[in-house]
Motif scaffolding. Structure first.
Motif, PDB file in Angstrom:
ATOM      1  N   PRO A 225       0.804  -1.226   0.000  1.00  0.00           N
ATOM      2  CA  PRO A 225       0.000   0.000   0.000  1.00  0.00           C
ATOM      3  C   PRO A 225       0.836   1.275   0.000  1.00  0.00           C
ATOM      4  O   PRO A 225       0.445   2.269  -0.622  1.00  0.00           O
ATOM      5  N   PHE A 226       1.987   1.267   0.694  1.00  0.00           N
ATOM      6  CA  PHE A 226       2.824   2.460   0.743  1.00  0.00           C
ATOM      7  C   PHE A 226       3.318   2.836  -0.642  1.00  0.00           C
ATOM      8  O   PHE A 226       3.322   4.013  -1.026  1.00  0.00           O
ATOM      9  N   LEU A 227       3.749   1.845  -1.424  1.00  0.00           N
ATOM     10  CA  LEU A 227       4.235   2.106  -2.773  1.00  0.00           C
ATOM     11  C   LEU A 227       3.085   2.521  -3.691  1.00  0.00           C
ATOM     12  O   LEU A 227       3.249   3.399  -4.548  1.00  0.00           O
ATOM     13  N   VAL A 228       1.927   1.899  -3.510  1.00  0.00           N
ATOM     14  CA  VAL A 228       0.756   2.254  -4.317  1.00  0.00           C
ATOM     15  C   VAL A 228       0.366   3.704  -4.064  1.00  0.00           C
ATOM     16  O   VAL A 228       0.129   4.483  -4.998  1.00  0.00           O
ATOM     17  N   PHE A 229       0.317   4.089  -2.792  1.00  0.00           N
ATOM     18  CA  PHE A 229      -0.061   5.458  -2.443  1.00  0.00           C
ATOM     19  C   PHE A 229       0.967   6.470  -2.932  1.00  0.00           C
ATOM     20  O   PHE A 229       0.614   7.484  -3.546  1.00  0.00           O
ATOM     21  N   SER A 230       2.246   6.221  -2.663  1.00  0.00           N
ATOM     22  CA  SER A 230       3.280   7.185  -3.031  1.00  0.00           C
ATOM     23  C   SER A 230       3.380   7.351  -4.549  1.00  0.00           C
ATOM     24  O   SER A 230       3.539   8.471  -5.048  1.00  0.00           O
ATOM     25  N   ALA A 231       3.259   6.252  -5.309  1.00  0.00           N
ATOM     26  CA  ALA A 231       3.314   6.348  -6.766  1.00  0.00           C
ATOM     27  C   ALA A 231       2.142   7.174  -7.293  1.00  0.00           C
ATOM     28  O   ALA A 231       2.303   8.030  -8.172  1.00  0.00           O
ATOM     29  N   ASN A 232       0.939   6.934  -6.741  1.00  0.00           N
ATOM     30  CA  ASN A 232      -0.229   7.719  -7.136  1.00  0.00           C
ATOM     31  C   ASN A 232      -0.062   9.189  -6.785  1.00  0.00           C
ATOM     32  O   ASN A 232      -0.360  10.074  -7.593  1.00  0.00           O
ATOM     33  N   ALA A 233       0.411   9.451  -5.581  1.00  0.00           N
ATOM     34  CA  ALA A 233       0.548  10.831  -5.116  1.00  0.00           C
ATOM     35  C   ALA A 233       1.546  11.606  -5.968  1.00  0.00           C
ATOM     36  O   ALA A 233       1.269  12.732  -6.403  1.00  0.00           O
ATOM     37  N   PHE A 234       2.711  11.025  -6.231  1.00  0.00           N
ATOM     38  CA  PHE A 234       3.713  11.732  -7.028  1.00  0.00           C
ATOM     39  C   PHE A 234       3.243  11.941  -8.464  1.00  0.00           C
ATOM     40  O   PHE A 234       3.543  12.973  -9.074  1.00  0.00           O
TER      41      PHE A 234
END
Length: 333
Positions: A225-234
């Motif tokens: 989830p951390f990678l999913v969120f950070s990739a979406n956010a950036f």
């Protein structure tokens, strides 16, 4: 990958700082964003994303960094296609150029919140029900098929208002003109919503529909989830500036939908293979995993970058040889 609480807090805080800087510097005074200004901001946000990925590589592991970059590139490329719809919305509602940046900012803030909720729900479902990958995979393949046959010139030239917009129009009276960047205004003692508010709702709800494609796609690349969120956010952070930077180039990416359909179809197949490999259905191979090949994240990243490169080059060659092939939306430059 074990993600400590402080890393979540630091990442979210960093994103909030970036938004604050953007608000203070860019949105302090409404203005028409120039190509040069947009280019500098796009370069800045891409550089920040690259540094974030490099930090994951140095202080985490290569798999986490590769998963982030694969997710980031996929989300960013899907966003480019979404920009074409944003351009149609801006043109349909005749949004003044000096206020387009604010519309995109508010829309993207809404998207960050909505996608955060989607990601949390998706992660919870995946952790409990591995068979959901069958559904995600089938949905992505279906989406890829529809996207491949989509022709923006024929199907997307006119923006059709969705249910949310129709409800807003029924509940609130709408003023017949813009009142600077205000969303609400009083006229003769009566409160109205302005066309600015309508456009913001249109952008936000449209991005919610886009998330139905992009969230399953990135979960197909990494389940963290951390990678999913950070990739979406950036990817979302640099979307506004990308809108102004690309401008007329959007009309030249004639094969973008085909390239994205290949990527979504590829990820859909990857998800189904992983679901078969970790099968838990008792009626299928007695609940045991099937000996099917799986697709690693490194290969996924290579396919994504390769397809996007081929798509872009092929599109530019096509338009150069046949200028009439370029898509047309009123108001593009």
């Amino acid at each position: 990958m074990v993600v400590p609480a402080w890393l979540w807090i630091a990442t979210i805080a960093g994103l909030l700082v970036l938004l604050a800087i953007d608000l203070v510097i860019v949105d302090r005074k409404p203005h028409e964003v120039t190509i040069g200004e947009a280019g500098r901001w796009v370069a800045f946000y891409v550089a920040v994303a690259v540094l974030f990925g490099a930090g994951l590589w140095l202080f985490g592991d290569s798999e986490a960094a590769t998963g982030f970059f694969a997710g980031y590139i996929t989300e960013y490329s899907l966003s480019v296609d979404n920009l074409f719809i944003f351009l149609i919305i801006m043109t349909t509602f005749k949004v003044p150029a000096i206020h387009q940046h604010k519309v995109l900012l508010i829309g993207i803030l809404m998207a960050l919140v909505m996608r955060g909720i989607f990601i949390a729900v998706g992660a919870a479902v995946i952790s409990q029900f591995s068979w959901v990958f069958y559904i995600f995979g089938a949905f992505l393949i279906y989406t890829a098929y529809n996207l491949a046959k989509t022709n923006h010139d024929e199907d997307d030239e006119d923006f059709k208002e969705n249910a949310a917009l129709r409800i807003v129009r029924r509940v609130f009276p709408v003023s017949d003109k813009y009142h600077e960047a205000k969303s609400f205004v009083k006229i003769d003692g009566k409160r109205f919503v302005t066309p600015m508010f309508i456009v913001i709702v249109a952008i936000g709800t449209t991005d919610l529909l886009f998330a139905l494609d992009s969230i399953p796609a990135i979960f197909g690349l990494t389940k963290e989830p951390f990678l999913v969120f950070s990739a979406n956010a950036f990817a979302l952070m640099g979307l506004r500036q990308l809108y102004f930077l690309l401008g007329g180039l959007l009309s030249k990416l004639v094969y973008l939908s085909v390239g994205l359909s290949v990527i979504l179809g590829f990820i859909g197949v990857k998800l189904i293979l992983e679901a078969l490999h970790t099968n838990t259905f008792s009626f299928l191979n007695d609940g045991e995993g099937l000996p099917v090949p799986t697709i690693g994240i490194e290969l996924s990243l290579g396919v994504i970058v390769g397809v996007l490169a081929i798509t872009t080059v092929a599109s530019l060659i096509k338009v150069k040889r046949h200028p009439e092939a370029a898509k047309h939306v009123a108001g593009t430059v």
